[in-house]
Design an enzyme around this catalytic site. Sequence first.
Site, PDB file in Angstrom:
ATOM      1  N   ASP A 118      -4.511   3.917  -1.804  1.00  0.00           N
ATOM      2  CA  ASP A 118      -6.159   3.841  -0.757  1.00  0.00           C
ATOM      3  C   ASP A 118      -6.473   5.346  -1.194  1.00  0.00           C
ATOM      4  O   ASP A 118      -6.292   5.915  -0.121  1.00  0.00           O
ATOM      5  CB  ASP A 118      -5.255   3.559   1.098  1.00  0.00           C
ATOM      6  N   MET A 168      -9.091   7.993  -0.177  1.00  0.00           N
ATOM      7  CA  MET A 168     -10.236   8.247   1.202  1.00  0.00           C
ATOM      8  C   MET A 168     -10.715   9.861   0.921  1.00  0.00           C
ATOM      9  O   MET A 168      -9.353  10.404   0.217  1.00  0.00           O
ATOM     10  CB  MET A 168      -9.220   7.677   2.598  1.00  0.00           C
ATOM     11  N   HIS A 221      -1.325  -0.594  -3.831  1.00  0.00           N
ATOM     12  CA  HIS A 221      -2.517  -0.868  -3.177  1.00  0.00           C
ATOM     13  C   HIS A 221      -2.223   0.377  -3.216  1.00  0.00           C
ATOM     14  O   HIS A 221      -1.787   1.137  -2.863  1.00  0.00           O
ATOM     15  CB  HIS A 221      -2.186  -1.277  -2.195  1.00  0.00           C
ATOM     16  N   MET A 261     -11.189  -6.874   5.667  1.00  0.00           N
ATOM     17  CA  MET A 261     -10.651  -5.247   7.112  1.00  0.00           C
ATOM     18  C   MET A 261     -10.449  -6.799   8.456  1.00  0.00           C
ATOM     19  O   MET A 261     -11.086  -6.620   9.015  1.00  0.00           O
ATOM     20  CB  MET A 261     -11.314  -4.335   6.784  1.00  0.00           C
ATOM     21  N   MET A 311     -11.863   4.049  -0.647  1.00  0.00           N
ATOM     22  CA  MET A 311     -12.489   4.242   0.408  1.00  0.00           C
ATOM     23  C   MET A 311     -13.434   5.722   0.727  1.00  0.00           C
ATOM     24  O   MET A 311     -13.448   6.555   1.480  1.00  0.00           O
ATOM     25  CB  MET A 311     -11.557   4.082   1.809  1.00  0.00           C
ATOM     26  N   ASP A 355      -6.575  -6.782   4.520  1.00  0.00           N
ATOM     27  CA  ASP A 355      -5.890  -5.367   4.514  1.00  0.00           C
ATOM     28  C   ASP A 355      -6.368  -4.766   5.195  1.00  0.00           C
ATOM     29  O   ASP A 355      -6.998  -4.626   6.291  1.00  0.00           O
ATOM     30  CB  ASP A 355      -6.541  -5.086   3.453  1.00  0.00           C
ATOM     31  N   SER A 384       0.763  -1.231  -0.131  1.00  0.00           N
ATOM     32  CA  SER A 384      -0.091   0.001   0.173  1.00  0.00           C
ATOM     33  C   SER A 384       0.670   1.786   0.178  1.00  0.00           C
ATOM     34  O   SER A 384       1.663   1.544   0.539  1.00  0.00           O
ATOM     35  CB  SER A 384      -0.725   0.460   0.964  1.00  0.00           C
ATOM     36  N   HIS A 407      -8.374   0.658  -3.878  1.00  0.00           N
ATOM     37  CA  HIS A 407      -9.281   0.748  -2.563  1.00  0.00           C
ATOM     38  C   HIS A 407     -10.170   1.798  -2.774  1.00  0.00           C
ATOM     39  O   HIS A 407      -9.160   2.481  -1.820  1.00  0.00           O
ATOM     40  CB  HIS A 407      -8.910   0.203  -1.518  1.00  0.00           C
TER      41      HIS A 407
END
Length: 217
Positions: free
Chosen positions: A33, A35, A31, A135, A66, A173, A7, A64
């Site tokens: 992330d 957000m 990966h 998760m 979020m 994760d 990540s 991913h």
Amino acid sequence: MVKISPSLLSADFSNLSFEIDRIKSHADFIHFDVMDGHFVPNLTFGPMIIQSVRKNTNLPFDVHLMITNPDQYLKTFADSGADILTVHAETCQTLYRTLHSIRSLGKKAGLALNPATPLAFAENVLDVIDLLLIMTVDPGFGSQPFIQKTLPKIKKAKELIKTADHAIELEVDGGIHPETAAWVREAGATVLVAGSAVFSSSDEPRTAIKKLRGDKP
Ligand code: DX5
Ligand code: ZN
């Protein structure tokens, strides 16, 4: 062999090209992330950053999301160069449709479940997912401690995906380091996301990644 998806959340954001160069011949996926400060209490980056590093490697980009309202941004993330787009069950009102839309964009569809979200969410959409992300921390930050209560859920998820008529990756994760990596490999995970265990380790990425796979360094 288990796949490792480092990540970039724990990488040096001022030098992402260099960070990707350090891991690209050792990792299986990269990966990202994403957000939004709404679904999780943190903000990171969006599709422009993903697009800007797409040229650095052919490794699959494991994105991913979020974010609330993921449907609104699926096409933008697909166009940015994502290969896998993972949405959270907690953010989707019409989960089946969202996952189907990801596949219609030619991408692999991932479903993420927070630690407190029941596995039942995956049962009803099994035929439209390519990856199930369990998760092992509440999302939002790197370097949080692994929640051990998620281990039985990973084992149940493994049994569930065996009932599908196509291959589904089982990704975990949060809080993955060599010790917890052994636990989740044993529970049946096929993809391990790791941020701090790769980018904040005193080991070189090659060695850190080998340790997560359970190989001798
Ligand atoms: C958490 C993110 C993770 C995070 C993991 O919200 O989804 O991908 O980067 O970080 P570590 O591996 O440090 O727990
Ligand atoms: Zn993540």
